[in-house]
Scaffold this motif. Sequence first.
Motif, short mmCIF file in Angstrom:
data_model
loop_
_atom_site.label_atom_id
_atom_site.label_comp_id
_atom_site.label_asym_id
_atom_site.label_seq_id
_atom_site.Cartn_x
_atom_site.Cartn_y
_atom_site.Cartn_z
N MET A 248 0.83 -1.20 0.00
CA MET A 248 0.00 0.00 0.00
C MET A 248 0.87 1.25 0.00
O MET A 248 0.53 2.26 -0.64
N ARG A 249 1.98 1.22 0.71
CA ARG A 249 2.90 2.36 0.73
C ARG A 249 3.48 2.63 -0.65
O ARG A 249 3.56 3.78 -1.08
N LYS A 250 3.86 1.59 -1.36
CA LYS A 250 4.42 1.78 -2.70
C LYS A 250 3.38 2.35 -3.66
O LYS A 250 3.71 3.16 -4.53
N ILE A 251 2.14 1.90 -3.51
CA ILE A 251 1.09 2.43 -4.36
C ILE A 251 0.92 3.92 -4.12
O ILE A 251 0.81 4.72 -5.06
N ALA A 252 0.90 4.31 -2.85
CA ALA A 252 0.75 5.72 -2.50
C ALA A 252 1.90 6.55 -3.08
O ALA A 252 1.69 7.62 -3.65
N ASP A 253 3.11 6.03 -2.96
CA ASP A 253 4.28 6.75 -3.49
C ASP A 253 4.22 6.86 -5.01
O ASP A 253 4.63 7.88 -5.59
N LYS A 254 3.71 5.82 -5.64
CA LYS A 254 3.67 5.77 -7.10
C LYS A 254 2.81 6.90 -7.68
O LYS A 254 3.12 7.45 -8.74
N ILE A 255 1.73 7.23 -7.01
CA ILE A 255 0.80 8.23 -7.56
C ILE A 255 0.72 9.48 -6.68
O ILE A 255 -0.21 10.27 -6.78
N ASP A 256 1.74 9.64 -5.81
CA ASP A 256 1.84 10.85 -4.98
C ASP A 256 0.61 11.08 -4.11
O ASP A 256 0.14 12.22 -3.96
N TYR A 257 0.08 9.99 -3.56
CA TYR A 257 -0.98 10.09 -2.58
C TYR A 257 -0.39 9.76 -1.21
O TYR A 257 0.71 9.21 -1.10
N THR A 258 -1.15 10.06 -0.18
CA THR A 258 -0.75 9.61 1.15
C THR A 258 -1.37 8.24 1.38
O THR A 258 -2.43 7.91 0.82
N ALA A 259 -0.73 7.44 2.21
CA ALA A 259 -1.24 6.09 2.49
C ALA A 259 -2.69 6.11 3.01
O ALA A 259 -3.49 5.27 2.61
N PRO A 260 -3.06 7.06 3.89
CA PRO A 260 -4.46 7.06 4.36
C PRO A 260 -5.48 7.19 3.23
O PRO A 260 -6.58 6.63 3.34
N ILE A 261 -5.14 7.89 2.16
CA ILE A 261 -6.06 8.01 1.03
C ILE A 261 -6.29 6.65 0.39
O ILE A 261 -7.42 6.28 0.04
N ILE A 262 -5.22 5.87 0.25
CA ILE A 262 -5.35 4.52 -0.34
C ILE A 262 -6.31 3.68 0.52
O ILE A 262 -7.18 2.98 0.00
N TYR A 263 -6.18 3.81 1.84
CA TYR A 263 -7.01 3.01 2.74
C TYR A 263 -8.46 3.48 2.76
O TYR A 263 -9.34 2.74 3.23
N GLU A 264 -8.72 4.68 2.27
CA GLU A 264 -10.11 5.12 2.14
C GLU A 264 -10.85 4.32 1.07
O GLU A 264 -12.07 4.17 1.12
N TYR A 265 -10.10 3.82 0.11
CA TYR A 265 -10.70 3.09 -1.01
C TYR A 265 -10.60 1.58 -0.84
O TYR A 265 -11.47 0.84 -1.30
#
Length: 206
Positions: free
Chosen positions: A36-53
């Motif tokens: 999840m951290r790598k995904i966030a870094d890949k698209i310049d999001y914060t990790a909490p945003i990824i976990y919202e979805y």
Amino acid sequence: MASKDRIQKLKDDTRCNILAASLNIVKEEGWSSLSMRKIADKIDYTAPIIYEYFNNKEALLKELTRIGYIKLANEIEEARDKFTDAAEQLEAMWMAYWNFAFKEKELYQIMFGIEANCCVGNPCSEVQRASNLLWDKIEEIVPADKRTEEYIDTKYYTFWSVVHGLVSINMTRQLAAGNNEQQWGKDINKQVLKDALEGIISSIRR
């Protein structure tokens, strides 16, 4: 566009970006590197945003698996509709399965656990749509005196074992060769598959 529609579109776009970034990471580094951290870094999001979805990585993998089965079923259906003869349709449908496996290699890996852990609790409706299309077409070519559920199931798994087995062998060889794409889809592999499909279809119709 109304404010509510814009917000929904932004959410949909963000979700698509997360899924696309996940597949890009896997294509570059393999399933074992996805986080999840790598995904966030890949698209310049914060990790909490990824976990919202997606609540966790497993939820993300389930969605990618679902998408994979939808694409597979669509391609099987499209292949079927190019022909009118049932036997030709069935062969084309299994060839579409083969082509999907290499065109969407990363999705196929997570769908069937090749170089990746198969996601537990696959979405039943999507899984069943792809298999039902193939099962129904097999039933169509089976002579009336053989047309039992057990017989059709046996033939379905005979087809699947051959096609999936050949896909797995080729994928494993390709990975061992260091991602040399020339290992994929060679004429000899497709001919082996075609001969096997024709042989099974012939045995059903006898």
